[in-house]
Design a protein around this motif. Structure first.
Motif, PDB file in Angstrom:
ATOM      1  N   GLU A   1       6.523 -99.971  -4.652  1.00  0.00           N
ATOM      2  CA  GLU A   1       6.933-100.728  -5.836  1.00  0.00           C
ATOM      3  C   GLU A   1       6.149-100.262  -7.050  1.00  0.00           C
ATOM      4  OE1 GLU A   1       7.366-105.054  -5.478  1.00  0.00           O
ATOM      5  OE2 GLU A   1       6.358-105.284  -7.408  1.00  0.00           O
ATOM      6  N   ASP A   2       6.809 -99.482  -7.892  1.00  0.00           N
ATOM      7  CA  ASP A   2       6.179 -98.997  -9.119  1.00  0.00           C
ATOM      8  C   ASP A   2       6.871 -99.615 -10.322  1.00  0.00           C
ATOM      9  OD1 ASP A   2       4.270 -96.861 -10.355  1.00  0.00           O
ATOM     10  OD2 ASP A   2       6.158 -96.694 -11.458  1.00  0.00           O
ATOM     11  N   TRP A   3       6.050-100.142 -11.249  1.00  0.00           N
ATOM     12  CA  TRP A   3       6.568-100.866 -12.409  1.00  0.00           C
ATOM     13  C   TRP A   3       6.686 -99.986 -13.655  1.00  0.00           C
ATOM     14  CZ3 TRP A   3       7.475-106.330 -13.361  1.00  0.00           C
ATOM     15  CH2 TRP A   3       7.546-107.086 -12.187  1.00  0.00           C
ATOM     16  N   GLY A   4       6.543 -98.695 -13.483  1.00  0.00           N
ATOM     17  CA  GLY A   4       6.721 -97.807 -14.620  1.00  0.00           C
ATOM     18  C   GLY A   4       5.410 -97.204 -15.097  1.00  0.00           C
ATOM     19  N   HIS A   5       5.169 -95.952 -14.698  1.00  0.00           N
ATOM     20  CA  HIS A   5       4.001 -95.201 -15.149  1.00  0.00           C
ATOM     21  C   HIS A   5       4.479 -93.826 -15.608  1.00  0.00           C
ATOM     22  CE1 HIS A   5       2.101 -98.338 -12.665  1.00  0.00           C
ATOM     23  NE2 HIS A   5       1.082 -98.194 -13.497  1.00  0.00           N
ATOM     24  N   PRO A   6       5.055 -93.753 -16.808  1.00  0.00           N
ATOM     25  CA  PRO A   6       5.687 -92.508 -17.253  1.00  0.00           C
ATOM     26  C   PRO A   6       4.746 -91.314 -17.304  1.00  0.00           C
ATOM     27  CG  PRO A   6       5.574 -94.124 -19.048  1.00  0.00           C
ATOM     28  CD  PRO A   6       5.239 -94.842 -17.792  1.00  0.00           C
ATOM     29  N   GLU A   7       3.463 -91.533 -17.645  1.00  0.00           N
ATOM     30  CA  GLU A   7       2.522 -90.411 -17.702  1.00  0.00           C
ATOM     31  C   GLU A   7       2.321 -89.817 -16.306  1.00  0.00           C
ATOM     32  OE1 GLU A   7      -1.175 -91.239 -19.580  1.00  0.00           O
ATOM     33  OE2 GLU A   7      -0.242 -92.150 -21.356  1.00  0.00           O
ATOM     34  N   GLN A   8       2.127 -90.687 -15.323  1.00  0.00           N
ATOM     35  CA  GLN A   8       1.927 -90.210 -13.950  1.00  0.00           C
ATOM     36  C   GLN A   8       3.206 -89.576 -13.399  1.00  0.00           C
ATOM     37  OE1 GLN A   8       0.541 -93.109 -15.083  1.00  0.00           O
ATOM     38  NE2 GLN A   8      -1.494 -92.206 -15.029  1.00  0.00           N
ATOM     39  N   GLU A   9       4.340 -90.158 -13.737  1.00  0.00           N
ATOM     40  CA  GLU A   9       5.607 -89.617 -13.258  1.00  0.00           C
ATOM     41  C   GLU A   9       5.831 -88.204 -13.796  1.00  0.00           C
ATOM     42  OE1 GLU A   9      10.284 -91.037 -12.937  1.00  0.00           O
ATOM     43  OE2 GLU A   9       8.745 -92.454 -13.586  1.00  0.00           O
ATOM     44  N   LYS A  10       5.535 -88.026 -15.071  1.00  0.00           N
ATOM     45  CA  LYS A  10       5.692 -86.683 -15.655  1.00  0.00           C
ATOM     46  C   LYS A  10       4.728 -85.699 -14.993  1.00  0.00           C
ATOM     47  CE  LYS A  10       5.822 -84.056 -19.957  1.00  0.00           C
ATOM     48  NZ  LYS A  10       5.102 -82.912 -19.362  1.00  0.00           N
ATOM     49  N   ARG A  11       3.466 -86.115 -14.817  1.00  0.00           N
ATOM     50  CA  ARG A  11       2.444 -85.206 -14.282  1.00  0.00           C
ATOM     51  C   ARG A  11       2.750 -84.805 -12.844  1.00  0.00           C
ATOM     52  NH1 ARG A  11      -2.358 -88.278 -14.573  1.00  0.00           N
ATOM     53  NH2 ARG A  11      -2.362 -87.722 -16.773  1.00  0.00           N
ATOM     54  N   TYR A  12       3.041 -85.800 -11.989  1.00  0.00           N
ATOM     55  CA  TYR A  12       3.126 -85.515 -10.555  1.00  0.00           C
ATOM     56  C   TYR A  12       4.540 -85.191 -10.072  1.00  0.00           C
ATOM     57  CZ  TYR A  12      -1.629 -87.385 -10.422  1.00  0.00           C
ATOM     58  OH  TYR A  12      -2.967 -87.598 -10.628  1.00  0.00           O
ATOM     59  N   VAL A  13       5.542 -85.809 -10.700  1.00  0.00           N
ATOM     60  CA  VAL A  13       6.924 -85.563 -10.263  1.00  0.00           C
ATOM     61  C   VAL A  13       7.501 -84.348 -10.978  1.00  0.00           C
ATOM     62  CG1 VAL A  13       9.253 -86.507 -10.103  1.00  0.00           C
ATOM     63  CG2 VAL A  13       7.281 -88.010  -9.722  1.00  0.00           C
ATOM     64  N   ASP A  14       7.423 -84.363 -12.304  1.00  0.00           N
ATOM     65  CA  ASP A  14       8.085 -83.313 -13.075  1.00  0.00           C
ATOM     66  C   ASP A  14       7.275 -82.014 -13.147  1.00  0.00           C
ATOM     67  OD1 ASP A  14      10.105 -85.146 -13.544  1.00  0.00           O
ATOM     68  OD2 ASP A  14       9.231 -85.837 -15.440  1.00  0.00           O
ATOM     69  N   ASP A  15       5.957 -82.137 -13.349  1.00  0.00           N
ATOM     70  CA  ASP A  15       5.138 -80.934 -13.557  1.00  0.00           C
ATOM     71  C   ASP A  15       4.575 -80.381 -12.243  1.00  0.00           C
ATOM     72  OD1 ASP A  15       5.710 -81.286 -16.218  1.00  0.00           O
ATOM     73  OD2 ASP A  15       3.761 -82.161 -16.733  1.00  0.00           O
ATOM     74  N   LYS A  16       3.788 -81.162 -11.539  1.00  0.00           N
ATOM     75  CA  LYS A  16       3.153 -80.670 -10.308  1.00  0.00           C
ATOM     76  C   LYS A  16       4.108 -80.627  -9.115  1.00  0.00           C
ATOM     77  CE  LYS A  16      -1.681 -81.830 -11.230  1.00  0.00           C
ATOM     78  NZ  LYS A  16      -2.908 -82.448 -10.653  1.00  0.00           N
ATOM     79  N   LYS A  17       5.110 -81.497  -9.150  1.00  0.00           N
ATOM     80  CA  LYS A  17       6.113 -81.587  -8.067  1.00  0.00           C
ATOM     81  C   LYS A  17       5.479 -81.917  -6.714  1.00  0.00           C
ATOM     82  CE  LYS A  17       9.183 -78.377 -10.484  1.00  0.00           C
ATOM     83  NZ  LYS A  17       9.794 -79.473 -11.249  1.00  0.00           N
ATOM     84  N   THR A  18       4.394 -82.686  -6.754  1.00  0.00           N
ATOM     85  CA  THR A  18       3.733 -83.131  -5.519  1.00  0.00           C
ATOM     86  C   THR A  18       4.216 -84.510  -5.089  1.00  0.00           C
ATOM     87  OG1 THR A  18       1.919 -83.942  -6.907  1.00  0.00           O
ATOM     88  CG2 THR A  18       1.645 -81.776  -5.868  1.00  0.00           C
ATOM     89  N   VAL A  19       4.983 -85.152  -5.953  1.00  0.00           N
ATOM     90  CA  VAL A  19       5.539 -86.487  -5.682  1.00  0.00           C
ATOM     91  C   VAL A  19       7.028 -86.425  -5.989  1.00  0.00           C
ATOM     92  CG1 VAL A  19       5.525 -88.923  -6.389  1.00  0.00           C
ATOM     93  CG2 VAL A  19       3.361 -87.666  -6.199  1.00  0.00           C
TER      94      VAL A  19
END
Length: 293
Positions: free
Chosen positions: A70-88
């Motif tokens: 349950e994530d309530w919205g962490h756009p900085e982390q989403e960009k870093r780990y999902v979009d950039d690092k692709k580890t999540v």
């Protein structure tokens, strides 16, 4: 976090899943039901790690936990780990729409209807003050680790209020119940879905309308909180190689009513999370059966 991390997370060949569990009871309910079904229906061992919202992203990226339910919205982390690092990777919607807001007890709103507009809050600052609010009105928050813009909002809206942290959801609920028992007015940060609304009717205070980008700068935010479809996130390796467990977590999707049913059993009936999950699972096979296929 290093001391808390599970020795089973990302272990090669181990049929084990490690889930992050946040401190609020709704998130505990998701994890409890997911863990129960993973163990009793799919044959996994489940380990849980309690970690605050932002550090959980780093743990997820490193494979120390496999999923955040349950994530309530962490756009900085989403960009870093999902979009950039692709580890999540994104695990899909949980099925609930979350909304944070400021609330007053309905019994006070009915007596003073204008209190539900933020522009009139200063009018009631004296009545909403406590010993902790240093001569100002009190805005009661939970944990500083939660998603909150409240200090910036109070400052940028020019309100004569002090943000006072209870320290946790449980402590905040205790304070709200005490105010309610004494029929005292209060102003609190709160969120939906949440089981407490069943016991303490509260009315939302209207803040300036949320618009895309209005909360982009945490220091300058002066608008309401958005309505956020709550999301799940999985470690990328686990999502690719986690087999039935990863598939199950992606399919896990329920309603606010489902979550509140489990949360109420944990918070009010004082059942263990596992027992609350067991009872919900026994009553709701038509909901969860599709997740395990």
């Amino acid at each position: 976090m290093t001391k808390q991390s599970s020795p089973y997370a990302a272990a090669q060949g181990a049929k084990t899943v490690t889930l992050s569990v946040q401190s609020w009871v709704g998130a505990q309910s998701n994890t409890a039901v997911a863990a129960y079904l993973l163990e009793h229906e799919l044959g996994y061992r489940v380990d849980t790690v309690q970690v605050d919202e932002v550090p959980a992203w780093d743990a997820l990226s490193q494979g120390r936990i496999d999923a955040i339910m349950e994530d309530w919205g962490h756009p900085e982390q989403e960009k870093r780990y999902v979009d950039d690092k692709k580890t999540v990777v994104r695990g899909g919607e949980l099925g609930l729409t979350g909304h944070i807001g400021w609330f007053v007890p309905t019994y006070f709103a009915e007596q003073h209807p204008d209190v539900t507009d933020w522009k009139n809050l200063d009018k009631y600052a004296d009545r909403l003050g406590t010993a902790e609010s240093r001569g100002k009105g009190q805005l009661l928050d939970g944990s500083p680790s939660y998603v909150t813009n409240d200090k910036a909002l109070v400052k940028n809206l020019g309100l004569d209020f002090e943000v006072v942290f209870a320290g946790s959801e449980a402590a905040q609920i205790t304070q709200i119940k005490q105010f309610t028992k004494e029929r005292k007015p209060f102003l609190t940060y709160w969120y939906q879905p949440q089981w407490l609304f069943r016991q303490v009717p509260m009315t939302e205070v209207k803040l300036p309308e949320w618009k895309e980008g209005c909360d982009a700068d945490p220091e300058k935010v002066a608008c309401a909180y958005p309505h956020t479809p709550l999301q799940k996130f999985l470690n990328a390796d686990f999502a690719a190689k986690g087999g039935k467990a990863a598939s199950f977590l992606k399919k896990f999707r329920w309603t606010a009513e489902d979550q509140n049913e489990v949360a109420l059993m944990i918070a009010e009936e004082k059942l263990s999370p596992e027992e609350a999950a067991r009872r919900w699972v026994e009553r709701n096979e038509e909901v969860w059966r599709a997740w395990t296929r």
